[in-house]
Scaffold this active site. Structure first.
Site, PDB file in Angstrom:
ATOM      1  CE1 TYR A  51      -1.482  32.367   0.550  1.00 52.07           C
ATOM      2  CE2 TYR A  51       0.618  31.235   0.783  1.00 52.07           C
ATOM      3  CZ  TYR A  51      -0.579  31.426   0.105  1.00 52.07           C
ATOM      4  OH  TYR A  51      -0.859  30.680  -1.003  1.00 52.07           O
ATOM      5  CG  ASN A 130      -0.662  18.548  -3.068  1.00 53.91           C
ATOM      6  OD1 ASN A 130      -1.426  19.422  -3.472  1.00 53.91           O
ATOM      7  ND2 ASN A 130       0.628  18.771  -2.890  1.00 53.91           N
ATOM      8  CG  ASP A 176      -7.582  18.858 -17.138  1.00 57.61           C
ATOM      9  OD1 ASP A 176      -7.005  18.115 -16.312  1.00 57.61           O
ATOM     10  OD2 ASP A 176      -7.454  20.085 -17.115  1.00 57.61           O
TER      11      ASP A 176
HETATM   12  N1  LIG Z   1      -6.663  25.273  -0.856  1.00 63.63           N
HETATM   13  C1  LIG Z   1      -5.790  24.365  -0.449  1.00 63.63           C
HETATM   14  O1  LIG Z   1      -5.814  23.956   0.714  1.00 63.63           O
HETATM   15  C2  LIG Z   1      -4.815  23.798  -1.440  1.00 63.63           C
HETATM   16  C3  LIG Z   1      -4.061  22.663  -1.109  1.00 63.63           C
HETATM   17  C4  LIG Z   1      -3.232  22.103  -2.093  1.00 63.63           C
HETATM   18  C5  LIG Z   1      -3.141  22.722  -3.346  1.00 63.63           C
HETATM   19  N2  LIG Z   1      -3.835  23.859  -3.589  1.00 63.63           N
HETATM   20  C6  LIG Z   1      -3.764  24.518  -4.896  1.00 63.63           C
HETATM   21  O2  LIG Z   1      -4.180  23.574  -5.878  1.00 63.63           O
HETATM   22  C7  LIG Z   1      -3.611  23.920  -7.134  1.00 63.63           C
HETATM   23  C8  LIG Z   1      -2.971  22.673  -7.741  1.00 63.63           C
HETATM   24  O3  LIG Z   1      -1.866  22.304  -6.931  1.00 63.63           O
HETATM   25  P1  LIG Z   1      -0.846  21.202  -7.429  1.00 63.63           P
HETATM   26  O4  LIG Z   1       0.151  21.047  -6.379  1.00 63.63           O
HETATM   27  O5  LIG Z   1      -1.588  20.035  -7.939  1.00 63.63           O
HETATM   28  O6  LIG Z   1      -0.167  21.957  -8.674  1.00 63.63           O
HETATM   29  P2  LIG Z   1       0.569  21.261  -9.890  1.00 63.63           P
HETATM   30  O7  LIG Z   1       1.187  19.982  -9.461  1.00 63.63           O
HETATM   31  O8  LIG Z   1       1.396  22.331 -10.513  1.00 63.63           O
HETATM   32  O9  LIG Z   1      -0.653  20.888 -10.846  1.00 63.63           O
HETATM   33  C9  LIG Z   1      -1.430  21.822 -11.508  1.00 63.63           C
HETATM   34  C10 LIG Z   1      -1.743  21.225 -12.857  1.00 63.63           C
HETATM   35  O10 LIG Z   1      -2.659  22.075 -13.552  1.00 63.63           O
HETATM   36  C11 LIG Z   1      -2.123  22.263 -14.863  1.00 63.63           C
HETATM   37  N3  LIG Z   1      -2.621  23.501 -15.434  1.00 63.63           N
HETATM   38  C12 LIG Z   1      -2.167  24.754 -15.272  1.00 63.63           C
HETATM   39  N4  LIG Z   1      -2.904  25.617 -15.979  1.00 63.63           N
HETATM   40  C13 LIG Z   1      -3.844  24.888 -16.606  1.00 63.63           C
HETATM   41  C14 LIG Z   1      -4.905  25.197 -17.482  1.00 63.63           C
HETATM   42  N5  LIG Z   1      -5.150  26.459 -17.844  1.00 63.63           N
HETATM   43  N6  LIG Z   1      -5.686  24.186 -17.933  1.00 63.63           N
HETATM   44  C15 LIG Z   1      -5.449  22.922 -17.557  1.00 63.63           C
HETATM   45  N7  LIG Z   1      -4.462  22.562 -16.742  1.00 63.63           N
HETATM   46  C16 LIG Z   1      -3.668  23.540 -16.268  1.00 63.63           C
HETATM   47  C17 LIG Z   1      -0.639  22.242 -14.690  1.00 63.63           C
HETATM   48  O11 LIG Z   1       0.021  22.036 -15.908  1.00 63.63           O
HETATM   49  P3  LIG Z   1       1.379  22.826 -16.271  1.00 63.63           P
HETATM   50  O12 LIG Z   1       2.410  22.360 -15.300  1.00 63.63           O
HETATM   51  O13 LIG Z   1       1.629  22.372 -17.672  1.00 63.63           O
HETATM   52  O14 LIG Z   1       1.092  24.283 -16.116  1.00 63.63           O
HETATM   53  C18 LIG Z   1      -0.501  21.086 -13.711  1.00 63.63           C
HETATM   54  O15 LIG Z   1      -0.548  19.844 -14.384  1.00 63.63           O
HETATM   55  C19 LIG Z   1      -2.597  25.031  -6.826  1.00 63.63           C
HETATM   56  O16 LIG Z   1      -3.186  26.274  -7.139  1.00 63.63           O
HETATM   57  C20 LIG Z   1      -2.378  24.897  -5.330  1.00 63.63           C
HETATM   58  O17 LIG Z   1      -1.922  26.088  -4.742  1.00 63.63           O
HETATM   59  C21 LIG Z   1      -4.668  24.401  -2.661  1.00 63.63           C
END
Ligand SMILES: NC(=O)c1ccc[n+]([C@@H]2O[C@H](COP(=O)([O-])OP(=O)(O)OC[C@H]3O[C@@H](n4cnc5c(N)ncnc54)[C@H](OP(=O)(O)O)[C@@H]3O)[C@@H](O)[C@H]2O)c1
Length: 311
Positions: A51, A130, A176
């Protein structure tokens, strides 16, 4: 003042303790003595410098971190809703040395609200960023009670809050999960759980043959989820995907910084946590000086609940 940041971008090892000058709350601001700061996936990108080109600050250190909790220790002119001594949680839009990973943080007062009663600071710190992102994703999907929303990455921080907020909104939720996470995702309130993976869209269609009305893509599967959604449905994406399929479904990028000063939404999240509708999940806490190790643990995957740095 102690902070954790980078002076040169890189992997987790680039993170180290840095000294930042003390700051004071100006008009419309509060200062928080931070005791807990979450480690989010986006922080790892910040540490890598992803960033840097859009950050107006070009001098190190860069301090990551998008949410924090602690105690208000200064209140600027014009701020009515907080007082010195309040336990608070805050969403942070990082820039330069102003990220969540610091023991003292001056913020716009509208990014700071009281923490949920009964929550520890570590628990409270997991909610603002989040929770707001999940709320924004659902608002942008604009579904009506009784409609169906699908959630990928449902065991994660964002996905988990989408599941719980969607249930509170009266939606039917299909989510999922891996086999190991199935009970967790059911406990969050999902009505239907399908196995996670690249073919998750097919599994969702098996359950909802007409397609779901909306989908929040926390697993960042992008075009792979589109077949789950009915014609005219919407997909909320969290990592900037704007790919194919937009003629049949609408793909909507969700950017939490747009709502970082939506105090009413933050306060509503606090209420919903107090009502037991939102579960605040801490995986593990680390002393701030061990931030590099926290980032290594996050990078290995499989963390359930948030990693939190303590100051
Ligand atoms: N745009 C925005 O403003 C914003 C704000 C908040 C978050 N985000 C983004 O949102 C995403 C999720 O954030 P988070 O904090 O919830 O992350 P997190 O807590 O790591 O959750 C992501 C989940 O997706 C699972 N996952 C990974 N690869 C997968 C696949 N191929 N199929 C199914 N599930 C899968 C992970 O499992 P494993 O741990 O087993 O890999 C984990 O349970 C991130 O990319 C984050 O950067 C964006």
């Amino acid at each position: 003042m102690r902070a954790v940041g980078v002076t040169e971008f890189g992997g987790p090892e680039a993170l180290h303790l840095v000294d930042v000058p003390e700051e004071h709350a100006g008009p419309g601001q509060v200062r928080v003595r931070v005791t807990a700061a979450t480690v989010n996936p986006t922080d790892t990108h910040a540490v890598l410098g992803a960033y840097a080109s859009r950050d107006p600050v070009t001098q190190p250190p860069w301090v990551p971190g998008m949410d924090a909790a602690g105690v208000v220790d200064e209140v600027g002119d014009g701020v009515e809703h907080l007082a010195v001594g309040d336990s608070v949680m805050a969403v942070v839009v990082p820039s330069g040395a102003h990220g969540g990973y610091r023991e003292s943080l001056v913020l716009p007062a509208d990014s700071v609200v009281r923490s949920p009663k009964g929550a520890t600071d570590a628990e409270a710190s997991t909610l603002p960023m989040n929770g707001l992102t999940a709320r924004l994703a659902l608002d942008q999907l604009a579904l009506q009670p009784g409609q169906v929303v699908a959630v990928t990455g449902a065991a994660g921080a964002f996905g988990g809050y989408v599941v719980q907020l969607a249930k509170a909104d009266g939606l039917t939720v299909v989510a999922d999960a891996s086999e190991a996470d199935e009970q967790l995702v059911r406990d969050l309130g999902a009505d239907v759980v399908v196995r996670r993976g690249d073919d998750v869209a097919r599994r969702i269609r098996e359950q909802f043959p007409d397609g779901v009305d909306g989908l929040a893509d926390g697993a960042v599967l992008d075009e792979r989820v589109l077949p789950a959604v009915r014609d005219g449905g919407r997909v909320a994406t969290v990592r900037g995907y704007r790919g194919d399929g937009q003629d049949r479904v609408t793909v909507i990028p969700v950017l939490v910084r747009r709502v970082a000063q939506d105090r009413a939404a933050l306060d509503r999240l606090r209420e919903q946590a107090e009502e037991g509708l939102l579960t605040l999940r801490v995986a593990r806490t680390f002393p701030a000086e061990d931030a590099a190790e926290a980032h290594r643990v996050l990078a290995r995957g499989g963390v359930r609940g948030r990693l939190v740095l303590t100051f």
